[in-house]
Design a protein around this motif. Sequence first.
Motif, PDB file in Angstrom:
ATOM      1  N   THR A   1       7.404   3.565   1.323  1.00  0.00           N
ATOM      2  CA  THR A   1       7.543   4.840   0.621  1.00  0.00           C
ATOM      3  C   THR A   1       7.190   5.993   1.552  1.00  0.00           C
ATOM      4  O   THR A   1       7.904   6.984   1.624  1.00  0.00           O
ATOM      5  CB  THR A   1       6.625   4.866  -0.623  1.00  0.00           C
ATOM      6  OG1 THR A   1       6.781   3.649  -1.320  1.00  0.00           O
ATOM      7  CG2 THR A   1       6.961   6.021  -1.532  1.00  0.00           C
TER       8      THR A   1
ATOM      9  N   ASP B   1      -2.466   9.387  -7.356  1.00  0.00           N
ATOM     10  CA  ASP B   1      -2.061   9.673  -8.731  1.00  0.00           C
ATOM     11  C   ASP B   1      -2.472   8.545  -9.668  1.00  0.00           C
ATOM     12  O   ASP B   1      -2.290   8.635 -10.874  1.00  0.00           O
ATOM     13  CB  ASP B   1      -0.531   9.848  -8.790  1.00  0.00           C
ATOM     14  CG  ASP B   1       0.201   8.617  -8.272  1.00  0.00           C
ATOM     15  OD1 ASP B   1      -0.222   8.082  -7.219  1.00  0.00           O
ATOM     16  OD2 ASP B   1       1.166   8.188  -8.916  1.00  0.00           O
ATOM     17  N   ARG B   2      -2.992   7.451  -9.085  1.00  0.00           N
ATOM     18  CA  ARG B   2      -3.436   6.330  -9.910  1.00  0.00           C
ATOM     19  C   ARG B   2      -4.953   6.220  -9.848  1.00  0.00           C
ATOM     20  O   ARG B   2      -5.577   6.689  -8.901  1.00  0.00           O
ATOM     21  CB  ARG B   2      -2.887   5.026  -9.330  1.00  0.00           C
ATOM     22  CG  ARG B   2      -1.455   4.835  -9.638  1.00  0.00           C
ATOM     23  CD  ARG B   2      -1.240   3.361  -9.824  1.00  0.00           C
ATOM     24  NE  ARG B   2       0.132   2.992  -9.581  1.00  0.00           N
ATOM     25  CZ  ARG B   2       0.481   1.902  -8.945  1.00  0.00           C
ATOM     26  NH1 ARG B   2      -0.440   1.073  -8.472  1.00  0.00           N
ATOM     27  NH2 ARG B   2       1.738   1.601  -8.793  1.00  0.00           N
TER      28      ARG B   2
ATOM     29  N   ALA C   1       0.833  -1.209   0.000  1.00  0.00           N
ATOM     30  CA  ALA C   1       0.000   0.000   0.000  1.00  0.00           C
ATOM     31  C   ALA C   1       0.865   1.256   0.000  1.00  0.00           C
ATOM     32  O   ALA C   1       0.417   2.332  -0.385  1.00  0.00           O
ATOM     33  CB  ALA C   1      -0.938   0.000   1.207  1.00  0.00           C
TER      34      ALA C   1
ATOM     35  N   ALA D   1       2.338   9.139  -1.677  1.00  0.00           N
ATOM     36  CA  ALA D   1       3.640   9.107  -0.996  1.00  0.00           C
ATOM     37  C   ALA D   1       4.772   9.155  -2.012  1.00  0.00           C
ATOM     38  O   ALA D   1       5.754   9.871  -1.834  1.00  0.00           O
ATOM     39  CB  ALA D   1       3.747   7.858  -0.133  1.00  0.00           C
TER      40      ALA D   1
ATOM     41  N   LYS E   1      -1.623   6.749  -3.167  1.00  0.00           N
ATOM     42  CA  LYS E   1      -1.609   6.457  -4.605  1.00  0.00           C
ATOM     43  C   LYS E   1      -2.721   7.174  -5.365  1.00  0.00           C
ATOM     44  O   LYS E   1      -3.300   6.631  -6.312  1.00  0.00           O
ATOM     45  CB  LYS E   1      -1.686   4.935  -4.877  1.00  0.00           C
ATOM     46  CG  LYS E   1      -0.596   4.136  -4.164  1.00  0.00           C
ATOM     47  CD  LYS E   1      -0.447   2.749  -4.741  1.00  0.00           C
ATOM     48  CE  LYS E   1       0.521   1.921  -3.901  1.00  0.00           C
ATOM     49  NZ  LYS E   1       0.748   0.594  -4.397  1.00  0.00           N
TER      50      LYS E   1
HETATM   51  P1  G4P Z   1       4.806  -1.385   1.365  1.00  0.00           P
HETATM   52  O1  G4P Z   1       6.005  -0.923   2.134  1.00  0.00           O
HETATM   53  O2  G4P Z   1       3.503  -1.007   2.000  1.00  0.00           O
HETATM   54  O3  G4P Z   1       4.848  -2.814   0.973  1.00  0.00           O
HETATM   55  O4  G4P Z   1       4.755  -0.569  -0.026  1.00  0.00           O
HETATM   56  P2  G4P Z   1       5.887   0.246  -0.799  1.00  0.00           P
HETATM   57  O5  G4P Z   1       6.128   1.549  -0.152  1.00  0.00           O
HETATM   58  O6  G4P Z   1       7.056  -0.622  -1.074  1.00  0.00           O
HETATM   59  O7  G4P Z   1       5.085   0.532  -2.147  1.00  0.00           O
HETATM   60  C1  G4P Z   1       4.626  -0.513  -2.967  1.00  0.00           C
HETATM   61  C2  G4P Z   1       4.629  -0.058  -4.413  1.00  0.00           C
HETATM   62  O8  G4P Z   1       3.741   1.044  -4.559  1.00  0.00           O
HETATM   63  C3  G4P Z   1       5.994   0.430  -4.876  1.00  0.00           C
HETATM   64  O9  G4P Z   1       6.117   0.089  -6.235  1.00  0.00           O
HETATM   65  C4  G4P Z   1       5.887   1.930  -4.721  1.00  0.00           C
HETATM   66  O10 G4P Z   1       6.763   2.642  -5.574  1.00  0.00           O
HETATM   67  C5  G4P Z   1       4.432   2.148  -5.117  1.00  0.00           C
HETATM   68  N1  G4P Z   1       3.875   3.386  -4.549  1.00  0.00           N
HETATM   69  C6  G4P Z   1       3.958   3.857  -3.281  1.00  0.00           C
HETATM   70  N2  G4P Z   1       3.309   5.030  -3.154  1.00  0.00           N
HETATM   71  C7  G4P Z   1       2.804   5.318  -4.372  1.00  0.00           C
HETATM   72  C8  G4P Z   1       2.036   6.415  -4.886  1.00  0.00           C
HETATM   73  O11 G4P Z   1       1.687   7.357  -4.203  1.00  0.00           O
HETATM   74  N3  G4P Z   1       1.700   6.351  -6.223  1.00  0.00           N
HETATM   75  C9  G4P Z   1       2.077   5.307  -7.015  1.00  0.00           C
HETATM   76  N4  G4P Z   1       1.702   5.360  -8.282  1.00  0.00           N
HETATM   77  N5  G4P Z   1       2.792   4.271  -6.560  1.00  0.00           N
HETATM   78  C10 G4P Z   1       3.160   4.268  -5.258  1.00  0.00           C
HETATM   79  P3  G4P Z   1       6.916  -1.180  -6.717  1.00  0.00           P
HETATM   80  O12 G4P Z   1       6.813  -1.179  -8.194  1.00  0.00           O
HETATM   81  O13 G4P Z   1       6.460  -2.388  -5.981  1.00  0.00           O
HETATM   82  O14 G4P Z   1       8.356  -0.894  -6.205  1.00  0.00           O
HETATM   83  P4  G4P Z   1       9.428   0.054  -6.837  1.00  0.00           P
HETATM   84  O15 G4P Z   1       9.949  -0.716  -7.990  1.00  0.00           O
HETATM   85  O16 G4P Z   1       8.754   1.334  -7.240  1.00  0.00           O
HETATM   86  O17 G4P Z   1      10.417   0.238  -5.759  1.00  0.00           O
END
Ligand code: G4P
Length: 533
Positions: free
Chosen positions: A25, A142-143, A21, A256, A140
Amino acid sequence: MSIEKEIGKRRTFGIISHPDAGKTTLTEKLLLFGGAIQTAGAVKSNKIKKTATSDFMEIEKQRGISVATSVMAFNYRDTQINILDTPGHKDFAEDTFRTLTAVDSVILVIDCANGVESQTEKLMEVCRMRNTPVIVFINKMDREGRDAFDLLDELEEKLNIKVRPLSWPIGIGETFQGVYNMHRGELNLFEGNKTNIAKENVKIDDLSSNQLDDFVGAESAAELREEVDLVNGVYDELDTQDYLQGNVAPVFFGSALNNFGVQELLNTFIEIAPTPRGREADSGLISPTDSKFSGFVFKIHANLDPKHRDRIAFLRIVSGKFERNKFYQHSRISKKLKFANPTSFMAQDKSVIDEAFPGDVIGLYDTGNFKIGDTLTEGESFFFKGIPSFSPEIFKELQNDDPMKAKQLDKGIQQLTDEGVAQLFIKQPGNRKIVGTVGELQFEVIQYRLKHEYSAACTFISKNYHKACWMTTTDENQLEDFLKRKANYIASDKDGNPVFLAESAWLLSSAEEDFPAITFHKTSEFKLEQANS
Ligand code: G4P
């Protein structure tokens, strides 16, 4: 500085979420705002990869890293913020549950597309048990995601808590333009930026003014006005006391990853989140302002360097001032101990500290004196309550594969379970060891660590138990009768309490029906519940 002032400037909290979630981040972005890290990506490595179930080197590496990131302390606007890390991986849920006993509040991160997920519900149950204040961050934005009102309804329904949005989104995903901060009457316009943290909000004193149309367009402005009206009609004004009692959760929207909405969250957090709170002990409530030091151990990291058998016990300070090299009373073993190298976790540097205050978490090097839940005091003999053991969900019998190493195996499993990796139940006849966990991963970790740290070899034989229940009764004879009749399904926990190993939900409910004077508890926290009732 007086102890009251030290207490007043501290906020100790945890960030919880269903995996993915955005907890990592968000943690990282908070550290960025606090100046504790300079670049994004520093906390990321703390995550146990979802695929890593058999990658032991990875687990070992993670254990090392997670000591450094177990507690992240930094200063922000004269406030000392202590973030306690909670592992997201579901197999480490026990660790998370225990860490939640050491925080004073939590920030719950929700993915706007997925809403409330299974792990979110479980974590919130634990928060509800101790009325921990909760702030929700819907991430998230932005999605593409779900409708904001729907998400709020779901939060209330599934998490059994009232909510009050303090910011409101303008659009979502492709159409996301930012949020209106109702708390401060400010417009925060979205701009996808992963590194920029210094952006000024636009002050909007009156939502009906044309100023709003200029910023977001007439259509979005009209929609926002309508929705904010609706929000103000449906949800009561935030009553901070209600939040502090865990009855209502303020909600923020943001992203985030894009640093969006994080600063507002942090600013409101330091304004309303509770300062270090007292804890219930068997002798009554211990207040943070009590002059005498006390604290409890909620986490242990052991054998990081197998050659030295060192352990770090994480101690949350509840009251008074902790001082280096002063003798303190270890209540369980009635022994006086002093610590030459207590460490703090400021900005990820482990450094030796001379003193620490309520709300702080310190690392104590230990040679085997501590178990999870242990209390340290300035001389009095009391115990903090409520480091819960939850009924495990997977049970296996431990079988020794090398009879020459029985002693090592015994020591190893005792120490690993002291550390909280799993729960140990002893079953008669024959002192059989039943190991209970919440995830499969733990068995692999145990096997690996027994081999590498204790030179002991074991296998696990699956057991078909559904739950382990602790028991209390209003009729001792009935309990005695039950223990006799169900002798085959009774074991004892590490403290010697009898536990019913129910083979199915049906057998458990029929036991409840047949023995009405017995209450079957799925967590060992019943002692705290009893004390509170
Ligand atoms: P967690 O610790 O709760 O398991 O989650 P984490 O922060 O690792 O976020 C999970 C995935 O969601 C990551 O992508 C992260 O970049 C993405 N993410 C976090 N916040 C946002 C946001 O506000 N908007 C969007 N669009 N995505 C977000 P991933 O592909 O799993 O990892 P990475 O390759 O980006 O590191």
